[in-house]
Design a protein around this motif. Structure first.
Motif, PDB file in Angstrom:
ATOM      1  N   TYR A   1     -13.255   5.514  -6.135  1.00 24.77           N
ATOM      2  CA  TYR A   1     -12.050   5.527  -5.406  1.00 24.77           C
ATOM      3  C   TYR A   1     -12.068   4.860  -4.070  1.00 24.77           C
ATOM      4  CZ  TYR A   1      -9.889   7.891  -9.551  1.00 24.77           C
ATOM      5  OH  TYR A   1      -9.635   8.248 -10.757  1.00 24.77           O
ATOM      6  N   LYS A   2     -11.136   4.347  -3.535  1.00 28.16           N
ATOM      7  CA  LYS A   2     -10.819   3.942  -2.201  1.00 28.16           C
ATOM      8  C   LYS A   2      -9.430   4.377  -1.732  1.00 28.16           C
ATOM      9  CE  LYS A   2      -9.052  -0.578  -3.614  1.00 28.16           C
ATOM     10  NZ  LYS A   2      -9.169  -1.965  -3.569  1.00 28.16           N
ATOM     11  N   PHE A   3      -9.047   4.181  -0.307  1.00 26.10           N
ATOM     12  CA  PHE A   3      -7.941   4.326  -0.043  1.00 26.10           C
ATOM     13  C   PHE A   3      -6.993   3.184  -0.537  1.00 26.10           C
ATOM     14  CE2 PHE A   3      -9.800   7.255   3.280  1.00 26.10           C
ATOM     15  CZ  PHE A   3      -8.697   7.896   3.226  1.00 26.10           C
ATOM     16  N   SER A   4      -5.901   3.481  -0.748  1.00 28.88           N
ATOM     17  CA  SER A   4      -4.884   2.105  -1.234  1.00 28.88           C
ATOM     18  C   SER A   4      -4.694   1.058  -0.083  1.00 28.88           C
ATOM     19  CB  SER A   4      -3.336   2.966  -1.157  1.00 28.88           C
ATOM     20  OG  SER A   4      -2.612   1.863  -1.439  1.00 28.88           O
ATOM     21  N   PRO A   5      -4.675   0.026  -0.700  1.00 33.37           N
ATOM     22  CA  PRO A   5      -4.460  -0.936   0.257  1.00 33.37           C
ATOM     23  C   PRO A   5      -3.099  -1.188   1.120  1.00 33.37           C
ATOM     24  CG  PRO A   5      -4.584  -2.047  -1.923  1.00 33.37           C
ATOM     25  CD  PRO A   5      -4.627  -0.300  -1.967  1.00 33.37           C
ATOM     26  N   ASP A   6      -2.223  -0.174   0.719  1.00 29.87           N
ATOM     27  CA  ASP A   6      -1.192  -0.215   1.347  1.00 29.87           C
ATOM     28  C   ASP A   6      -1.039   1.006   2.635  1.00 29.87           C
ATOM     29  OD1 ASP A   6       1.635   0.775   2.329  1.00 29.87           O
ATOM     30  OD2 ASP A   6       2.472   0.603   0.268  1.00 29.87           O
TER      31      ASP A   6
ATOM     32  N   CYS B   1      -4.493   8.617  -7.627  1.00 31.77           N
ATOM     33  CA  CYS B   1      -4.057   9.818  -7.543  1.00 31.77           C
ATOM     34  C   CYS B   1      -2.495   9.901  -7.627  1.00 31.77           C
ATOM     35  CB  CYS B   1      -4.898  10.424  -6.465  1.00 31.77           C
ATOM     36  SG  CYS B   1      -4.068  10.019  -4.754  1.00 31.77           S
ATOM     37  N   TRP B   2      -2.129  11.300  -7.370  1.00 31.64           N
ATOM     38  CA  TRP B   2      -0.624  11.655  -7.639  1.00 31.64           C
ATOM     39  C   TRP B   2       0.146  10.590  -6.817  1.00 31.64           C
ATOM     40  CZ3 TRP B   2       0.632  13.456 -12.086  1.00 31.64           C
ATOM     41  CH2 TRP B   2      -0.265  14.386 -12.672  1.00 31.64           C
ATOM     42  N   CYS B   3      -0.038  11.146  -5.467  1.00 31.86           N
ATOM     43  CA  CYS B   3       0.719  10.302  -4.270  1.00 31.86           C
ATOM     44  C   CYS B   3       0.486   9.035  -4.058  1.00 31.86           C
ATOM     45  CB  CYS B   3       0.477  11.053  -3.169  1.00 31.86           C
ATOM     46  SG  CYS B   3      -0.993  11.198  -2.286  1.00 31.86           S
ATOM     47  N   GLY B   4      -0.811   8.428  -4.737  1.00 29.83           N
ATOM     48  CA  GLY B   4      -1.173   7.056  -4.422  1.00 29.83           C
ATOM     49  C   GLY B   4      -2.021   6.839  -3.181  1.00 29.83           C
ATOM     50  N   LEU B   5      -2.403   7.760  -2.623  1.00 26.76           N
ATOM     51  CA  LEU B   5      -3.219   7.710  -1.288  1.00 26.76           C
ATOM     52  C   LEU B   5      -4.736   7.221  -1.721  1.00 26.76           C
ATOM     53  CD1 LEU B   5      -3.912   8.325   1.712  1.00 26.76           C
ATOM     54  CD2 LEU B   5      -4.678  10.626   1.047  1.00 26.76           C
ATOM     55  N   PHE B   6      -5.183   7.362  -3.243  1.00 31.38           N
ATOM     56  CA  PHE B   6      -6.366   6.741  -3.342  1.00 31.38           C
ATOM     57  C   PHE B   6      -6.051   6.224  -4.822  1.00 31.38           C
ATOM     58  CE2 PHE B   6      -7.607  10.831  -1.614  1.00 31.38           C
ATOM     59  CZ  PHE B   6      -8.000  10.210  -0.328  1.00 31.38           C
ATOM     60  N   VAL B   7      -6.843   4.873  -4.754  1.00 28.13           N
ATOM     61  CA  VAL B   7      -6.636   4.241  -6.055  1.00 28.13           C
ATOM     62  C   VAL B   7      -8.179   3.922  -6.504  1.00 28.13           C
ATOM     63  CG1 VAL B   7      -4.458   3.098  -5.539  1.00 28.13           C
ATOM     64  CG2 VAL B   7      -6.572   1.850  -4.852  1.00 28.13           C
ATOM     65  N   HIS B   8      -8.336   3.414  -7.779  1.00 31.48           N
ATOM     66  CA  HIS B   8      -9.811   2.940  -8.225  1.00 31.48           C
ATOM     67  C   HIS B   8     -10.156   1.679  -7.215  1.00 31.48           C
ATOM     68  CE1 HIS B   8     -10.851   4.436 -12.516  1.00 31.48           C
ATOM     69  NE2 HIS B   8     -10.463   5.307 -11.681  1.00 31.48           N
ATOM     70  N   LYS B   9     -11.363   1.590  -7.200  1.00 33.35           N
ATOM     71  CA  LYS B   9     -12.009   0.511  -6.240  1.00 33.35           C
ATOM     72  C   LYS B   9     -11.757  -0.941  -6.924  1.00 33.35           C
ATOM     73  CE  LYS B   9     -15.999   2.837  -4.406  1.00 33.35           C
ATOM     74  NZ  LYS B   9     -17.335   3.069  -4.148  1.00 33.35           N
ATOM     75  N   ASP B  10     -11.267  -1.187  -8.046  1.00 35.12           N
ATOM     76  CA  ASP B  10     -10.919  -2.456  -8.755  1.00 35.12           C
ATOM     77  C   ASP B  10      -9.376  -2.723  -8.575  1.00 35.12           C
ATOM     78  OD1 ASP B  10      -9.880  -0.569 -10.597  1.00 35.12           O
ATOM     79  OD2 ASP B  10     -10.794  -1.606 -12.356  1.00 35.12           O
ATOM     80  N   VAL B  11      -8.771  -1.650  -7.918  1.00 36.35           N
ATOM     81  CA  VAL B  11      -7.407  -1.956  -7.739  1.00 36.35           C
ATOM     82  C   VAL B  11      -6.849  -2.842  -6.558  1.00 36.35           C
ATOM     83  CG1 VAL B  11      -5.052  -0.899  -7.401  1.00 36.35           C
ATOM     84  CG2 VAL B  11      -6.542   0.100  -9.206  1.00 36.35           C
TER      85      VAL B  11
END
Length: 121
Positions: free
Chosen positions: A27-32, A88-98
Motif C-alpha cells: 500500500y501507499k498513501f492516496s495520491p489525493d 482502506c476504509w477512509c481512503g488514506l491508503f491505496v494499493h501501490k498500483d492505484v
C-alpha cells in the motif's frame, strides 16, 4: 510551539511511521494529497483525545481489543477486505498500483460476505 505547528509535526511523524508499515503490505498513501492531509489531521486530533490515531471514519466499539483493530493503519486487521477494495476504509491508503482512487468502489462487510458466499458456491 503553536498548536498548529505541533499538529503539522505530528502529521509528518505519522506519515513516516505509516509509510514503514504499509509499504511492505503493498500500500501507499492516496495520491489525493488534500484527503491525506485532512485524514492525518483527524488522526492527530483523535490521538490527542483518545490516546491513539484511530481510523477517523470508523466508530470505536468501546472494547479495547476491538478498538485496537482500528488504530491506523488498520490494514493488517482488514487485509482481505482492503485487498479486494484496493483501499482502506477512509481512503488514506491505496494499493501501490492505484493511480485514481476515485474509481475504487467501497464494499461493506456484508457485501463482501455475500461476494465470498457466491464465489464459494
Amino acid at each position: 510551539m503553536s498548536s498548529e505547528a505541533r499538529t503539522e509535526r505530528r502529521k509528518n511523524k505519522l506519515r513516516e511511521l505509516f509509510t514503514r508499515v504499509v509499504d511492505p503490505l503493498g500500500y501507499k498513501f492516496s495520491p489525493d494529497e488534500e484527503l491525506v492531509d485532512f485524514l492525518l489531521e483527524q488522526e492527530v486530533m483523535t490521538e490527542r483525545e483518545k490516546g491513539a490515531p484511530y481510523c477517523p471514519c470508523q466508530a470505536l466499539p468501546g472494547n479495547r481489543e476491538e478498538d485496537m483493530k482500528l488504530v491506523c493503519p488498520c490494514i493488517p486487521f482488514n487485509r482481505k477486505h482492503f485487498d479486494i477494495m484496493k483501499r482502506c476504509w477512509c481512503g488514506l491508503f491505496v494499493h501501490k498500483d492505484v493511480t485514481n482512487p476515485d474509481e475504487l468502489e467501497q464494499i461493506s462487510p456484508k457485501e463482501l460476505e455475500k461476494m465470498e458466499k457466491e464465489t464459494s458456491e
